[in-house]
Design a protein around this motif. Structure first.
Motif, PDB file in Angstrom:
ATOM      1  N   THR B   5      53.043  44.088  28.303  1.00 45.73           N
ATOM      2  CA  THR B   5      52.237  44.213  27.091  1.00 45.73           C
ATOM      3  C   THR B   5      50.773  44.049  27.486  1.00 45.73           C
ATOM      4  O   THR B   5      50.465  43.536  28.563  1.00 45.73           O
ATOM      5  CB  THR B   5      52.587  43.110  26.088  1.00 45.73           C
ATOM      6  N   PRO B   6      49.865  44.456  26.607  1.00 44.68           N
ATOM      7  CA  PRO B   6      48.448  44.258  26.884  1.00 44.68           C
ATOM      8  C   PRO B   6      48.140  42.802  27.216  1.00 44.68           C
ATOM      9  O   PRO B   6      47.403  42.532  28.175  1.00 44.68           O
ATOM     10  CB  PRO B   6      47.789  44.687  25.578  1.00 44.68           C
ATOM     11  N   ALA B   7      48.708  41.877  26.466  1.00 42.93           N
ATOM     12  CA  ALA B   7      48.435  40.459  26.735  1.00 42.93           C
ATOM     13  C   ALA B   7      48.885  40.078  28.139  1.00 42.93           C
ATOM     14  O   ALA B   7      48.159  39.392  28.864  1.00 42.93           O
ATOM     15  CB  ALA B   7      49.137  39.593  25.707  1.00 42.93           C
ATOM     16  N   ALA B   8      50.076  40.556  28.525  1.00 49.00           N
ATOM     17  CA  ALA B   8      50.580  40.230  29.853  1.00 49.00           C
ATOM     18  C   ALA B   8      49.698  40.856  30.930  1.00 49.00           C
ATOM     19  O   ALA B   8      49.372  40.223  31.940  1.00 49.00           O
ATOM     20  CB  ALA B   8      52.020  40.725  29.995  1.00 49.00           C
ATOM     21  N   ALA B   9      49.302  42.105  30.710  1.00 47.20           N
ATOM     22  CA  ALA B   9      48.439  42.785  31.676  1.00 47.20           C
ATOM     23  C   ALA B   9      47.127  42.034  31.821  1.00 47.20           C
ATOM     24  O   ALA B   9      46.597  41.880  32.923  1.00 47.20           O
ATOM     25  CB  ALA B   9      48.181  44.222  31.230  1.00 47.20           C
ATOM     26  N   SER B  10      46.627  41.568  30.691  1.00 45.56           N
ATOM     27  CA  SER B  10      45.387  40.804  30.726  1.00 45.56           C
ATOM     28  C   SER B  10      45.553  39.541  31.558  1.00 45.56           C
ATOM     29  O   SER B  10      44.739  39.243  32.442  1.00 45.56           O
ATOM     30  CB  SER B  10      44.959  40.442  29.302  1.00 45.56           C
ATOM     31  N   ALA B  11      46.643  38.824  31.294  1.00 45.79           N
ATOM     32  CA  ALA B  11      46.886  37.577  32.012  1.00 45.79           C
ATOM     33  C   ALA B  11      47.024  37.833  33.513  1.00 45.79           C
ATOM     34  O   ALA B  11      46.444  37.132  34.334  1.00 45.79           O
ATOM     35  CB  ALA B  11      48.137  36.910  31.467  1.00 45.79           C
ATOM     36  N   ARG B  12      47.767  38.871  33.859  1.00 47.26           N
ATOM     37  CA  ARG B  12      48.025  39.140  35.275  1.00 47.26           C
ATOM     38  C   ARG B  12      46.794  39.672  36.013  1.00 47.26           C
ATOM     39  O   ARG B  12      46.613  39.427  37.201  1.00 47.26           O
ATOM     40  CB  ARG B  12      49.151  40.167  35.415  1.00 47.26           C
ATOM     41  N   SER B  13      46.010  40.464  35.299  1.00 52.79           N
ATOM     42  CA  SER B  13      44.877  41.093  35.983  1.00 52.79           C
ATOM     43  C   SER B  13      43.642  40.193  35.962  1.00 52.79           C
ATOM     44  O   SER B  13      42.740  40.333  36.785  1.00 52.79           O
ATOM     45  CB  SER B  13      44.524  42.410  35.303  1.00 52.79           C
ATOM     46  N   GLY B  14      43.613  39.312  34.965  1.00 52.45           N
ATOM     47  CA  GLY B  14      42.425  38.482  34.840  1.00 52.45           C
ATOM     48  C   GLY B  14      41.314  39.138  34.026  1.00 52.45           C
ATOM     49  O   GLY B  14      40.265  38.528  33.798  1.00 52.45           O
ATOM     50  N   PHE B  15      41.532  40.372  33.600  1.00 51.44           N
ATOM     51  CA  PHE B  15      40.573  41.020  32.707  1.00 51.44           C
ATOM     52  C   PHE B  15      40.937  40.702  31.261  1.00 51.44           C
ATOM     53  O   PHE B  15      42.124  40.615  30.936  1.00 51.44           O
ATOM     54  CB  PHE B  15      40.576  42.538  32.897  1.00 51.44           C
ATOM     55  N   SER B  16      39.931  40.553  30.428  1.00 55.97           N
ATOM     56  CA  SER B  16      40.222  40.299  29.019  1.00 55.97           C
ATOM     57  C   SER B  16      40.773  41.565  28.367  1.00 55.97           C
ATOM     58  O   SER B  16      40.611  42.675  28.887  1.00 55.97           O
ATOM     59  CB  SER B  16      38.953  39.874  28.288  1.00 55.97           C
ATOM     60  N   LEU B  17      41.450  41.382  27.226  1.00 53.51           N
ATOM     61  CA  LEU B  17      41.971  42.521  26.481  1.00 53.51           C
ATOM     62  C   LEU B  17      40.862  43.510  26.186  1.00 53.51           C
ATOM     63  O   LEU B  17      41.016  44.718  26.361  1.00 53.51           O
ATOM     64  CB  LEU B  17      42.593  42.046  25.169  1.00 53.51           C
ATOM     65  N   ASP B  18      39.755  42.984  25.729  1.00 56.37           N
ATOM     66  CA  ASP B  18      38.628  43.852  25.395  1.00 56.37           C
ATOM     67  C   ASP B  18      38.166  44.628  26.626  1.00 56.37           C
ATOM     68  O   ASP B  18      37.838  45.806  26.526  1.00 56.37           O
ATOM     69  CB  ASP B  18      37.478  43.029  24.826  1.00 56.37           C
ATOM     70  N   THR B  19      38.163  43.960  27.748  1.00 56.54           N
ATOM     71  CA  THR B  19      37.722  44.645  28.967  1.00 56.54           C
ATOM     72  C   THR B  19      38.704  45.742  29.351  1.00 56.54           C
ATOM     73  O   THR B  19      38.295  46.838  29.747  1.00 56.54           O
ATOM     74  CB  THR B  19      37.563  43.632  30.108  1.00 56.54           C
ATOM     75  N   LEU B  20      39.992  45.469  29.212  1.00 55.45           N
ATOM     76  CA  LEU B  20      40.984  46.503  29.522  1.00 55.45           C
ATOM     77  C   LEU B  20      40.773  47.731  28.639  1.00 55.45           C
ATOM     78  O   LEU B  20      40.801  48.870  29.111  1.00 55.45           O
ATOM     79  CB  LEU B  20      42.400  45.954  29.328  1.00 55.45           C
ATOM     80  N   ARG B  21      40.555  47.489  27.363  1.00 57.43           N
ATOM     81  CA  ARG B  21      40.317  48.616  26.452  1.00 57.43           C
ATOM     82  C   ARG B  21      39.033  49.339  26.833  1.00 57.43           C
ATOM     83  O   ARG B  21      38.981  50.573  26.867  1.00 57.43           O
ATOM     84  CB  ARG B  21      40.239  48.107  25.013  1.00 57.43           C
ATOM     85  N   TYR B  22      38.025  48.541  27.131  1.00 54.77           N
ATOM     86  CA  TYR B  22      36.742  49.112  27.551  1.00 54.77           C
ATOM     87  C   TYR B  22      36.934  49.981  28.796  1.00 54.77           C
ATOM     88  O   TYR B  22      36.438  51.110  28.865  1.00 54.77           O
ATOM     89  CB  TYR B  22      35.757  47.980  27.807  1.00 54.77           C
ATOM     90  N   TYR B  23      37.647  49.459  29.767  1.00 54.25           N
ATOM     91  CA  TYR B  23      37.867  50.198  31.012  1.00 54.25           C
ATOM     92  C   TYR B  23      38.607  51.508  30.750  1.00 54.25           C
ATOM     93  O   TYR B  23      38.350  52.512  31.401  1.00 54.25           O
ATOM     94  CB  TYR B  23      38.642  49.338  32.014  1.00 54.25           C
ATOM     95  N   GLU B  24      39.525  51.488  29.809  1.00 53.70           N
ATOM     96  CA  GLU B  24      40.216  52.737  29.512  1.00 53.70           C
ATOM     97  C   GLU B  24      39.257  53.727  28.857  1.00 53.70           C
ATOM     98  O   GLU B  24      39.222  54.906  29.210  1.00 53.70           O
ATOM     99  CB  GLU B  24      41.411  52.481  28.591  1.00 53.70           C
ATOM    100  N   ARG B  25      38.446  53.217  27.943  1.00 55.86           N
ATOM    101  CA  ARG B  25      37.501  54.088  27.238  1.00 55.86           C
ATOM    102  C   ARG B  25      36.569  54.811  28.190  1.00 55.86           C
ATOM    103  O   ARG B  25      36.261  55.981  28.021  1.00 55.86           O
ATOM    104  CB  ARG B  25      36.650  53.249  26.270  1.00 55.86           C
ATOM    105  N   ILE B  26      36.077  54.066  29.196  1.00 54.77           N
ATOM    106  CA  ILE B  26      35.085  54.666  30.084  1.00 54.77           C
ATOM    107  C   ILE B  26      35.733  55.344  31.290  1.00 54.77           C
ATOM    108  O   ILE B  26      35.037  55.844  32.167  1.00 54.77           O
ATOM    109  CB  ILE B  26      34.069  53.622  30.582  1.00 54.77           C
TER     110      ILE B  26
END
Lengths: 138, 138
Positions: B5-26
């Motif tokens: 899940t996004p939360a799990a990905a965030s926890a594992r990667s160390g990037f915040s949820l917002d950052t993950l979304r941001y990274y996808e956007r750009i």
DNA sequence: CTGGTATCTGGAGCGCGCTCCAGGTCAAGG
DNA sequence: CCTTGACCTGGAGCGCGCTCCAGATACCAG
């Protein structure tokens, strides 16, 4: 006693004119001399201090912390112990930072080696199935 | 195939949820899976890729360059040579950066030693005339 | 004295890399 | 079902560290 115009100070310190003015405004530079007409006059000591600022800046100390340090320096030798504390703390931070950079440098070179091996073994179609995003090893 | 899940990905990667979304956007993240309802589903490979991003990011690669790299990665194995070039260039930059950090670390420790000597020899009034802003040695 | 370059001030603007928000949708336990 | 918490989107906002600007003034060579 040798003095320097703002342009000379900028050239010697590596900070732009605007940055020098900015640093004075926010308190990183203090007691900078002025001509009768109000233009800045930098001394050798000022340039030494700019060297310190450069060191702290390049090693990643935030401006806010540098302001604290400058404030201490402005208040004379009675603050030596506190200044020492600040520098030691910063040195610890810096060491941590360098350590993670060195660590990540290893990862980076691992990936580079992976790509290099791909270039060498190009004709092998099975290798193309490997995941380039993954680290080369376990 | 394990997914996150996004939360799990965030926890594992160390990037915040917002950052993950941001990274996808750009464009730093691409082809991220979705559930029927539109929620993101991260795979193991995505996490590996996030590890790469973290490495590049922590070693100071600008987002713009990372986008270029991601663009290459997105276009498959035909871009391996170019990707290798990018990584090598970055490694050179990184080495330079680490070198200046190590250099400035020496300056920093020089200043620290100076302050330490002040603390030790405190009763000597002549020492107080020395310029704390200057580097201790030549 | 005059012209041209260097510098002055206060304040606005910028680039980067996120981060936060509003207003809604989705998904899983009870 | 229904609630509750996780997640969605588009867009605005932010913190940092400068950088740029306008309009005025200072200094200096000729």
């Amino acid at each position: 006693m040798t003095t320097y115009t703002p342009a000379a100070a900028s050239a010697r310190s590596g900070f732009s004119l605007d940055t020098l003015r900015y640093y004075e405004r926010i308190g990183l530079l203090y007691d900078i001399g002025r001509t009768a007409g109000g233009q800045r006059v930098f001394t050798e000591d000022d340039l030494d201090w700019l060297g310190v600022l450069r060191c702290l800046r390049e090693t990643g100390m935030p401006i806010a912390d540098m302001r604290r340090y400058a404030e201490l320096a402005r208040h004379g030798d009675t603050t030596n112990a506190e200044r020492l504390r600040v520098l030691r703390e910063h040195a610890v931070e810096l060491r941590r930072h360098i350590a993670t950079l060195l660590e990540q440098e290893q990862h980076l070179h691992g990936k580079i080696r992976w790509y290099e091996s791909q270039a060498d073994g190009e004709p092998d179609p099975a290798a193309l199935l490997a995941e380039p995003a993954a680290a080369p090893g376990p």
